[in-house]
Design a protein around this motif. Sequence first.
Motif, PDB file in Angstrom:
ATOM      1  N   PRO A   1      40.177  44.862  32.095  1.00 52.42           N
ATOM      2  CA  PRO A   1      39.055  43.901  32.754  1.00 52.42           C
ATOM      3  C   PRO A   1      39.072  43.132  33.668  1.00 52.42           C
ATOM      4  CG  PRO A   1      40.038  43.012  30.597  1.00 52.42           C
ATOM      5  CD  PRO A   1      40.976  44.102  31.146  1.00 52.42           C
ATOM      6  N   THR A   2      40.020  43.439  34.701  1.00 56.46           N
ATOM      7  CA  THR A   2      39.966  42.419  35.634  1.00 56.46           C
ATOM      8  C   THR A   2      39.437  42.810  37.272  1.00 56.46           C
ATOM      9  OG1 THR A   2      42.264  43.565  36.405  1.00 56.46           O
ATOM     10  CG2 THR A   2      42.440  41.509  34.916  1.00 56.46           C
ATOM     11  N   CYS A   3      39.261  41.791  37.869  1.00 55.07           N
ATOM     12  CA  CYS A   3      38.485  41.992  39.342  1.00 55.07           C
ATOM     13  C   CYS A   3      39.408  40.867  40.189  1.00 55.07           C
ATOM     14  CB  CYS A   3      37.389  41.214  39.224  1.00 55.07           C
ATOM     15  SG  CYS A   3      36.358  42.176  38.030  1.00 55.07           S
ATOM     16  N   TRP A   4      39.395  41.244  41.467  1.00 58.36           N
ATOM     17  CA  TRP A   4      40.339  40.503  42.554  1.00 58.36           C
ATOM     18  C   TRP A   4      39.446  39.212  42.619  1.00 58.36           C
ATOM     19  CZ3 TRP A   4      44.910  41.600  42.771  1.00 58.36           C
ATOM     20  CH2 TRP A   4      45.419  43.103  43.009  1.00 58.36           C
TER      21      TRP A   4
ATOM     22  N   LEU B   1      45.920  32.795  47.736  1.00 61.80           N
ATOM     23  CA  LEU B   1      46.577  33.715  47.023  1.00 61.80           C
ATOM     24  C   LEU B   1      45.369  34.614  46.548  1.00 61.80           C
ATOM     25  CD1 LEU B   1      48.979  34.505  45.097  1.00 61.80           C
ATOM     26  CD2 LEU B   1      47.752  32.994  43.355  1.00 61.80           C
ATOM     27  N   ARG B   2      46.056  35.898  46.722  1.00 63.80           N
ATOM     28  CA  ARG B   2      45.331  36.904  46.027  1.00 63.80           C
ATOM     29  C   ARG B   2      45.378  37.114  44.631  1.00 63.80           C
ATOM     30  NH1 ARG B   2      46.126  42.739  46.219  1.00 63.80           N
ATOM     31  NH2 ARG B   2      48.015  42.562  47.845  1.00 63.80           N
ATOM     32  N   ASN B   3      44.656  37.028  43.888  1.00 69.31           N
ATOM     33  CA  ASN B   3      44.982  37.075  42.372  1.00 69.31           C
ATOM     34  C   ASN B   3      43.856  37.935  41.758  1.00 69.31           C
ATOM     35  OD1 ASN B   3      46.393  36.226  40.071  1.00 69.31           O
ATOM     36  ND2 ASN B   3      46.091  34.129  40.301  1.00 69.31           N
ATOM     37  N   GLU B   4      44.197  38.124  40.434  1.00 75.39           N
ATOM     38  CA  GLU B   4      43.371  38.742  39.597  1.00 75.39           C
ATOM     39  C   GLU B   4      42.599  37.907  38.525  1.00 75.39           C
ATOM     40  OE1 GLU B   4      44.908  43.094  38.622  1.00 75.39           O
ATOM     41  OE2 GLU B   4      46.676  41.815  39.118  1.00 75.39           O
ATOM     42  N   GLY B   5      41.472  38.169  37.881  1.00 75.62           N
ATOM     43  CA  GLY B   5      40.899  37.392  36.630  1.00 75.62           C
ATOM     44  C   GLY B   5      40.145  38.165  35.867  1.00 75.62           C
ATOM     45  N   ARG B   6      39.926  37.915  34.749  1.00 79.74           N
ATOM     46  CA  ARG B   6      39.118  38.509  33.741  1.00 79.74           C
ATOM     47  C   ARG B   6      37.692  38.443  34.194  1.00 79.74           C
ATOM     48  NH1 ARG B   6      41.875  40.139  29.194  1.00 79.74           N
ATOM     49  NH2 ARG B   6      44.044  39.240  29.149  1.00 79.74           N
ATOM     50  N   TYR B   7      37.021  39.465  34.163  1.00 76.76           N
ATOM     51  CA  TYR B   7      35.674  39.485  34.635  1.00 76.76           C
ATOM     52  C   TYR B   7      34.617  38.615  34.106  1.00 76.76           C
ATOM     53  CZ  TYR B   7      34.500  43.231  31.201  1.00 76.76           C
ATOM     54  OH  TYR B   7      34.722  43.751  29.946  1.00 76.76           O
ATOM     55  N   TYR B   8      34.720  38.388  32.597  1.00 72.40           N
ATOM     56  CA  TYR B   8      33.755  37.703  32.000  1.00 72.40           C
ATOM     57  C   TYR B   8      34.023  36.173  31.963  1.00 72.40           C
ATOM     58  CZ  TYR B   8      37.547  38.763  28.568  1.00 72.40           C
ATOM     59  OH  TYR B   8      38.849  38.896  28.259  1.00 72.40           O
TER      60      TYR B   8
ATOM     61  N   TRP C   1      38.354  38.889  52.184  1.00 73.61           N
ATOM     62  CA  TRP C   1      39.001  37.632  51.876  1.00 73.61           C
ATOM     63  C   TRP C   1      40.477  37.663  52.692  1.00 73.61           C
ATOM     64  CZ3 TRP C   1      37.024  33.327  50.369  1.00 73.61           C
ATOM     65  CH2 TRP C   1      35.912  33.275  49.327  1.00 73.61           C
ATOM     66  N   GLU C   2      41.088  38.840  52.417  1.00 76.35           N
ATOM     67  CA  GLU C   2      42.368  38.887  53.136  1.00 76.35           C
ATOM     68  C   GLU C   2      42.282  38.675  54.626  1.00 76.35           C
ATOM     69  OE1 GLU C   2      45.503  39.265  52.104  1.00 76.35           O
ATOM     70  OE2 GLU C   2      45.089  39.667  49.816  1.00 76.35           O
ATOM     71  N   ALA C   3      41.161  39.087  55.330  1.00 77.82           N
ATOM     72  CA  ALA C   3      40.840  39.190  56.677  1.00 77.82           C
ATOM     73  C   ALA C   3      40.874  37.468  57.073  1.00 77.82           C
ATOM     74  CB  ALA C   3      39.621  39.977  57.008  1.00 77.82           C
ATOM     75  N   LEU C   4      40.072  36.817  56.254  1.00 77.48           N
ATOM     76  CA  LEU C   4      40.061  35.421  56.332  1.00 77.48           C
ATOM     77  C   LEU C   4      41.201  34.688  56.390  1.00 77.48           C
ATOM     78  CD1 LEU C   4      38.257  32.867  56.661  1.00 77.48           C
ATOM     79  CD2 LEU C   4      38.351  32.865  53.901  1.00 77.48           C
TER      80      LEU C   4
END
Length: 326
Positions: free
Chosen positions: A282-285, A297-304, A211-214
Amino acid sequence: IVNISLLIGAVTFAQTPTVSNVMLTQRTDGTHIVDIYYDVNNSGGGTMTIEMEVSDDNVVTWNFSCVQITGDVGTGVTSGTNKHIVWDFAAEHPNKFENQMRIKITASSAGGGVPCPGIATVTYAGKTYNTVLIGSQCWLKENLNVGTMIDGTLEQSNNGTMEKYCYNNDTANCNIYGGLYAWGEIMQYETSPGAQGICPEGWHIPSIYEWEALAEFLGGHEQAGEKLKEAGNGDWEYSDLSTGNNSSGFTGLPAGLATNYDEYWNLAKSGMFWASTLSGDPTCWLFQLSYDSASSLRNEGRYYFGRSVRCLHDRSAMPFIQWVKA
């Protein structure tokens, strides 16, 4: 009737497709409507997306609102001469007096981008997806929409059935914006970056590095969002801070967010795409686009929580790097 006096000029830039012969006149019948005429040619053929931007500070910035426009603007414009845009300036800015305006007309191939060589479309789970080549990366051009919809009160689980949420429990939203998936479901309960997950064979869930490369290929996060979002405000809520031009062809949609307790947020405001990279527990990019920002934006979110999925072709794969919090 407000008496508005405007000095209006046009600014031209080298571009493909090509816009030329821009002319502007302000009506003298008391309406102060501005008529804009231009020629446009797309040597590659097909329709184009035409956008108009305005500067009131001698082209230092292009952020002056121009929403009250009709005519040969937006998507579906074909090559030709004497194209016509009507700008109802007085209705939009009734309190502006004696301002000097510069107008920029830009054209991009409709939808932007080109299909991936040899893989123009992919048929998967009964649905046909288009592809788009952005740099060296081959992406699906639509959000993934596979699996069985479950009610938002239920949790997606490793039960052998591919499950999805649809915004507001409405399948029509899945048909427009794609499904919303918990991270475990999209990964099919693997944890390795670049897993195939729920993507078609030969495709995978992109890592945050991909995603960052994009974003970097499109000029960095500061301008990538505008290039990745669907052109115009058809599905995105209007903001005078940013309007997508989709010059990349990615056609990012604002599918919003689903929780696992039957709440849905930010339809038309935010597009959040899972990365296949854990950031913590419990987070993923994830990779995010917003209606009110030209940035990504690169962010984090709860996986569920349920978010969107875009698949990346395996031949685009890059080394997987574990991103850590700054």
